[in-house]
Design an enzyme around this catalytic site. Structure first.
Site, short mmCIF file in Angstrom:
data_model
loop_
_atom_site.label_atom_id
_atom_site.label_comp_id
_atom_site.label_asym_id
_atom_site.label_seq_id
_atom_site.Cartn_x
_atom_site.Cartn_y
_atom_site.Cartn_z
N ALA A 35 1.16 -0.72 0.29
CA ALA A 35 0.01 -0.23 -0.29
C ALA A 35 1.15 0.94 -0.06
O ALA A 35 0.26 2.26 -0.43
CB ALA A 35 -0.98 -0.02 1.54
N GLY A 36 1.79 0.85 0.60
CA GLY A 36 3.06 2.42 0.46
C GLY A 36 3.31 2.94 -0.92
O GLY A 36 2.87 3.89 -1.41
N HIS A 37 4.01 1.62 -1.97
CA HIS A 37 4.02 2.07 -2.86
C HIS A 37 2.71 1.86 -3.95
O HIS A 37 2.76 3.59 -4.44
CB HIS A 37 4.80 0.83 -3.70
CG HIS A 37 5.82 0.09 -3.43
ND1 HIS A 37 5.62 -1.52 -2.56
CD2 HIS A 37 6.79 0.30 -3.55
CE1 HIS A 37 7.59 -1.32 -2.18
NE2 HIS A 37 7.70 -0.44 -1.91
N GLU A 148 8.45 8.59 1.91
CA GLU A 148 9.69 8.90 3.10
C GLU A 148 10.04 7.90 4.34
O GLU A 148 10.38 8.70 5.32
CB GLU A 148 9.53 9.99 3.90
CG GLU A 148 8.89 11.05 2.69
CD GLU A 148 8.41 12.48 3.60
OE1 GLU A 148 7.58 12.09 4.69
OE2 GLU A 148 8.28 13.49 3.36
N MET A 184 5.42 0.53 6.50
CA MET A 184 4.87 -0.86 5.67
C MET A 184 6.18 -0.79 4.72
O MET A 184 6.80 0.26 4.53
CB MET A 184 3.80 -0.32 4.46
CG MET A 184 2.48 0.06 4.84
SD MET A 184 1.20 -0.31 3.18
CE MET A 184 -0.05 -0.76 4.62
N SER A 185 6.77 -1.88 4.28
CA SER A 185 8.10 -2.32 3.69
C SER A 185 7.59 -3.39 2.86
O SER A 185 7.06 -4.32 3.35
CB SER A 185 8.95 -2.67 4.80
OG SER A 185 10.32 -2.91 4.01
N ARG A 187 10.16 -6.41 3.16
CA ARG A 187 10.36 -6.68 3.79
C ARG A 187 9.91 -7.30 5.16
O ARG A 187 10.19 -7.65 5.69
CB ARG A 187 11.54 -6.02 5.04
CG ARG A 187 12.76 -6.17 3.67
CD ARG A 187 14.45 -5.32 4.41
NE ARG A 187 15.30 -4.97 3.69
CZ ARG A 187 15.97 -4.50 2.75
NH1 ARG A 187 14.86 -3.71 2.28
NH2 ARG A 187 16.94 -4.86 1.68
#
EC number: 6.3.2.1
Length: 278
Positions: A35-37, A148, A184-185, A187
């Protein structure tokens, strides 16, 4: 959405759009999209007529071969998400396509690469600069979007763009967090159930440090952050730093709006980073 795997084809496709005066946005990723992407892609789609999402696990920025080997790769799933979000192109090249010969360029990234991640992962940011510069010179986007969560990387990319005189605007986008606060990552997919349960302690420790920072100062706040994270047996702090958000120079006295905490945490075999601005 069109999936492209060669630089020549991408250049040809973008040239046709530029002849029509279309603006171009770039979202560089290493895949395993979340979701971050998605937030970066949505913003790029809103602000540009054409959007390129790159999906490439860049080998030159990995210090640890096992980390490179184990990095999650979900290209087919990524492609479905990119199409759903309305991007124009998914650029998913091979390593040979991006590095037909070794990239021996060395970038001057000091002093930003001498602290935190740069100090602990020698060569990492030079590898980031290699691949990001390749993508920017290939796509020539009007805007390129970076999250960020990798704040140090964002500043380094901005510095590199200034040094190379590239025309692209580098756009930083806010961290997207899970409902429990975990940044969110990609990884996060590798976390064990125990570590995933414990990982929200990282953002909680950062969030809860402000009263100590205001009342007792920087050193006390850093110690509280470390203690709060280490209180969870599944997590071990690698570093806690307090730095200026523009220069990454160490901060020793707190001034509101001029301090950011940066942490790296080992969660089992997975290394997580996060930051918080005060």
């Amino acid at each position: 959405m069109q999936r492209i795997d060669t630089q020549d084809e991408l250049r040809r496709m973008l040239a046709a759009h530029r002849e029509l005066g279309h603006s171009v946005g770039l979202v560089p990723t290493m895949g395993a999209l979340h979701a971050g992407h998605a937030s970066l892609i949505r913003r790029a789609v809103e602000e540009n007529a054409v959007v390129v999402v790159s999906d490439f696990v860049n080998p030159t920025q990995f210090n640890n071969p096992s980390d490179l080997r184990n990095y999650p790769r979900t290209l087919d799933q990524d492609a479905r998400l990119v199409e759903m979000l309305g991007a124009t192109f998914l650029f998913a090249p091979s390593v040979q396509e991006m590095y037909p010969s070794p990239d021996t360029r060395v970038f001057n990234l000091a002093p930003l690469d001498t602290v935190m991640e740069g100090a602990r992962r020698p060569g990492h940011f030079n590898g980031v600069a290699q691949i990001v510069s390749k993508l920017l010179e290939l796509v020539l986007p009007d805007r390129a979007y970076f999250g960020e969560k990798d704040y140090q990387q964002l500043l380094i990319v901005k510095q590199m763009v200034r040094q190379l005189g590239l025309p692209s605007q580098i756009v930083g986008c806010p961290i997207v967090r899970e409902a429990d606060g975990l940044a969110m990552s990609s990884r996060n997919l590798l976390l064990s159930p125990e570590c995933r349960k414990a990982a929200p302690s990282i953002s909680a420790a950062l969030r809860n440090a402000l009263p100590i920072l205001s009342a007792q100062g920087v050193d006390a706040a850093k110690q509280k952050i470390a203690n709060d994270i280490n209180a969870t047996t599944a997590l071990r702090v690698e570093y806690v730093e307090m730095a200026d958000p523009e220069t990454l120079a160490p901060v020793h006295e707190y001034a509101p709006g001029h301090a950011m905490a940066f942490v790296a945490v080992q969660a089992g075999s997975v290394r997580l980073i996060d930051n918080w601005k005060y």
